[in-house]
Each structure stands twice: as structure tokens, then as C-alpha cells.
Design a protein around this motif. Sequence first.
Motif, PDB file in Angstrom:
ATOM      1  N   LYS A 330       0.863  -1.175   0.000  1.00 45.29           N
ATOM      2  CA  LYS A 330       0.000   0.000   0.000  1.00 45.29           C
ATOM      3  C   LYS A 330       0.900   1.225   0.000  1.00 45.29           C
ATOM      4  O   LYS A 330       1.511   1.551   1.009  1.00 45.29           O
ATOM      5  CB  LYS A 330      -0.915  -0.007   1.231  1.00 45.29           C
ATOM      6  N   GLN A 332       1.204   5.130  -0.162  1.00 45.67           N
ATOM      7  CA  GLN A 332       0.454   6.368   0.030  1.00 45.67           C
ATOM      8  C   GLN A 332       1.458   7.514  -0.065  1.00 45.67           C
ATOM      9  O   GLN A 332       2.503   7.485   0.586  1.00 45.67           O
ATOM     10  CB  GLN A 332      -0.231   6.372   1.400  1.00 45.67           C
ATOM     11  N   PRO A 374       1.039   3.454   7.039  1.00 44.03           N
ATOM     12  CA  PRO A 374      -0.069   4.419   7.106  1.00 44.03           C
ATOM     13  C   PRO A 374       0.149   5.532   8.115  1.00 44.03           C
ATOM     14  O   PRO A 374      -0.279   6.668   7.890  1.00 44.03           O
ATOM     15  CB  PRO A 374      -1.287   3.574   7.478  1.00 44.03           C
ATOM     16  N   LYS A 375       0.829   5.237   9.211  1.00 40.32           N
ATOM     17  CA  LYS A 375       1.045   6.292  10.213  1.00 40.32           C
ATOM     18  C   LYS A 375       1.915   7.411   9.647  1.00 40.32           C
ATOM     19  O   LYS A 375       1.648   8.591   9.857  1.00 40.32           O
ATOM     20  CB  LYS A 375       1.746   5.721  11.449  1.00 40.32           C
ATOM     21  N   PHE A 377       2.295   8.209   6.565  1.00 44.59           N
ATOM     22  CA  PHE A 377       1.513   8.956   5.581  1.00 44.59           C
ATOM     23  C   PHE A 377       0.578   9.948   6.266  1.00 44.59           C
ATOM     24  O   PHE A 377       0.537  11.130   5.927  1.00 44.59           O
ATOM     25  CB  PHE A 377       0.707   7.995   4.711  1.00 44.59           C
ATOM     26  N   MET A 378      -0.171   9.454   7.224  1.00 45.57           N
ATOM     27  CA  MET A 378      -1.169  10.309   7.875  1.00 45.57           C
ATOM     28  C   MET A 378      -0.506  11.487   8.585  1.00 45.57           C
ATOM     29  O   MET A 378      -0.968  12.620   8.501  1.00 45.57           O
ATOM     30  CB  MET A 378      -1.984   9.481   8.873  1.00 45.57           C
TER      31      MET A 378
END
Lengths: 407, 106
Positions: A330, A332, A374-375, A377-378
Motif C-alpha cells: 500500500k 500512500q 499508514p502512520k 503517511f497520515m
Amino acid sequence: MGAEHAVIVGASHAAAQLGASLRQGGWEGKISIVGEEALPPYHRPPLSKAYLAGEKHSDEMLIRPAAFYARSGIDLVLGTRVTALDRANKVLTLHDGGTIPYTRLALATGARVRKLALPGHDLDGVFYLRDLDDVNRIRSYVGPGKSAVIVGGGYIGLETAASMRKLGMKVTVLEALPRVLQRVTAPEVSAFYSRVHSEEGVNIVTEAAVESLEGKDSVKAVKLADGTLLDADLVVIGVGVMPATELAEAAGLAVDNGIVVDEFARTSDPDIVAAGDCTNHHNPIYDRRLRLESVQNATDQAKTAANTLCGKLEAYHTLPWFWSDQYDLKLQIAGLSQGYDRVVLRGSSQSGRSFAAFYFRDGHLLAVDAINRPKEFMMARRALAAGQGADPARLADDTLEIQQAFL
Amino acid sequence: MPLVKFISHDGYESDVHVTTGTTLMHAAVDNGVSGILADCGGACSCATCHCYVDEPWLEKLPAADDVETQMLDFVMDPQPNSRLSCQVVVNDELDGIVIRLPKSQI
């Protein structure tokens, strides 16, 4: 004076959002979305991913169900190409000779694939990948054990390769430049994607010069300049897109690598806005003009354009972000890395399948490519949007919480 | 068809009936419920479909996976009952579920 009529040309992500946002914003007149394809606006990103891999049905691709438009009083005029825009008389001419008058117009014409004039380009089994129809045709050629050659090692090419490996095909990716994703990522990220695709059984050839596509009626092979002949039951060409600006240009609107719009999505004609892949706009976060190819830009700029048509001027001010799914990766992306002078890696790009690459220029954080992170990215998306900086040494220390790296 | 009640941050309620198997995200988007953006269309890539699930239903949901959990740590105003609505599938057991929407997605 007739009643107000907002006409949206194009029927993809930006158009779907424009229609919905016009109603939300209080537009009381008529709304029409005029598009060339047969389907109501659908999600384009899954075309090279879940849809190509056969994991999604076309019904699941719609951004909103057809009933939504009917309920919202939005006319879908599908299977219809706009051939001319007469700004003086505020009327559109259609491919069948019909006309549609407008009081306000929104151009959401998107982008078209860049075509390669290779010998053999018109053989059966040679495809581009932009529309649902393209993928439907590609799907009739795929199958376990068959060979696919993909021309172009960008996101579309690599996603297509991953989907075709899922289908049990033999896959070769040809990239003209020295590395895949060269124009959009750091060498470390390119090397990572090359490694994973190799691990997954894809043959990646860089600095490949395609000489011709060979075959009688259907493509059978791809010939490279060095004489290499690669078997091919099908060829997918993914070498980028160009903004669809013909209509705007012919109508005398300002066009410069996209339809030129201001911060309120207005073109050089005050009655016409534009949104999405077809526009060239200024981004205040990076302080330069951009033409973006992304769902985020299509959706967000469409909201700005709809507000403008509703008489509510709110400047377009968003952080670009993107995503790409390949295999179990994934990716991002937050921000734009172009112009970077330093890359900081968090985690290893050389082993495993999870790391993030942070891009800096003059000590300022520009962007992040986060792979199964994801962390990161966020956190980066939020920080970049807020103009918050990051500490390179702390970013590189994977034992620290990601929040501790942001100042 | 199970009923989903969406409540916006300023208290506006929308009741929608959805087919079993629909995600909460689609239930909102397909019915024009504002407050869910769902930019990525359900790929669990954007975290713009954040919602809060009312207590009685929260425990009936399968737990969030690792990606969703990590993204939820960084949404605006995360709470213990935060979920990404694209990852929650509605079934008959969830009939009447109450979903509260955040003030802002990004």
C-alpha cells in the motif's frame, strides 16, 4: 432569460463531485453531466488494480449509484461527445449534431492517454488503459500462462503488472528510462519496486527501446532495438496522459499545459470553470503552477469550482496526495517531491516491504512516499498541509514514534 | 434492509436503508449524506471516511485491521469508537446502527 443551467462536460471523478457539490451548495437550476462513456461516473483507480484482476464488478465501480443523480435532479447525458463550445451563444454542440445551451459551464474533460506511434500499434491485442472499456477488452485477452508485455514503468504499468501476475500471467515491463517510476520517486523507491516486482516474478527491463510490435493480425511479440524478441499475447501501453484541452482551446480559452484556471477554478471566461486532470492551476503550498493527475485533485478542485458557480468564492488550497496498490504494497504519497535535494529513509527499502521515503528541499519537508506505513503517511499529510516541519534524523530513527519526528 | 442512522456533527440526522453487504461508507455516499468524503473509494488509503460508531453496535463489529488502526490514530479527533466507514460492512445484525460523523475529515 431562460432558467439557469449548469452543464458539466466530462463524467468522471471531477464531474461527479461537481454535480453533487452544486446541489449541496444550493444551485437551484438545472444540472447536466455530459460524458462520452456509457456508464455514470465511476472510480478510475481500480481499473488497473481490482477491476483488472477480476475482483470487482462494474456495478461496484460507480462513484454514486445512478439513482443518486436522478434523486438530486442531475441529468446524466451519457454516450455523448461534445464537439464544440460556442461561448458567445453559450451553447455546446454534440457529436450527433444536437445542442445543449448553458448558463454556466464546467469543464471536467480529464486526460487522454499519450499514444505511441510504434510500428504494429494497431494490431489486435495492443491496448492503452484509461477507461472501463479498455479494461474490459484487456480482460478478454488475459489468462493464466499467457504473456503480457507492458510498455511503461510508471504507476499504471506497475499496477497492471501486479494485477496480471495475480491472474497467473507471464509479465514483462519495459521502461525507457534507467529506472521505473523515475519521474516521480527517489532511486531508493524505484529500486524497491523493481525488487518487489522481481520477487513477484515480473521481468523488468529498463532502458528498453521498443522498436516494433510484431504479429499478423494480433500482436505476437515485442521487438526491442537490441534485437530482443519478447513473446506477447497482449501489450498494454502506459506512458502517461495529456490533458484533454481541445474543446477549451478551440473555444479560445487560455490553455497552457492544461486549461488555465485561477484559485477559484475559473477559466479565462467568467462563466466557465474547470476542474481535475484537465486544469493547470496554482498550488499555494508549493507556490507553483501544477497539472495533477489524481482523484484528490479532481474531487477537491471540483468542490472549489462548484462553490464558485454557487457564488461562494473559496480559494483552492489543498495538499496533493496519491495512492497506488500493488501486491501487498500500500503506497500512500503525501505532497509533491519534485525538486527535492535530500531523501531520508525510515525503515529499509532493501529488505522487507515496509518503509517510508521523506523528501526535503533546503531542509523543508516536501513529501513522503509511505509503503505499508499508514502512520507515516497520515502524520506527514497533516504536517505538510499545516506547514509543519520534520527532523530528518528523528525520521530516520524507526525506534521513535513518528510523532516525535515532527516539530 | 438494515437501517443506518447517520448523525452529522451539528446534529442533522439521515436515516438510510441499505442492502446487506454495503459498507457504511457507501451507505453515506450513495445517499448523499455529507460528512463522509471517501476520496479513495474504499481502498482504505485516504482516511476521509472517518466515523464514530455508537456503543451498542461497536462490539458487534469485527475489529479494525492493522492498516485501519494505524490510520485511525491520525484522523482528526480520534476516539475509542472511531472507525473508517469503508471498512465496516452492514448486515442484519447492525439494523438501526447509529453513526456519528466528525466535524472534519482532514
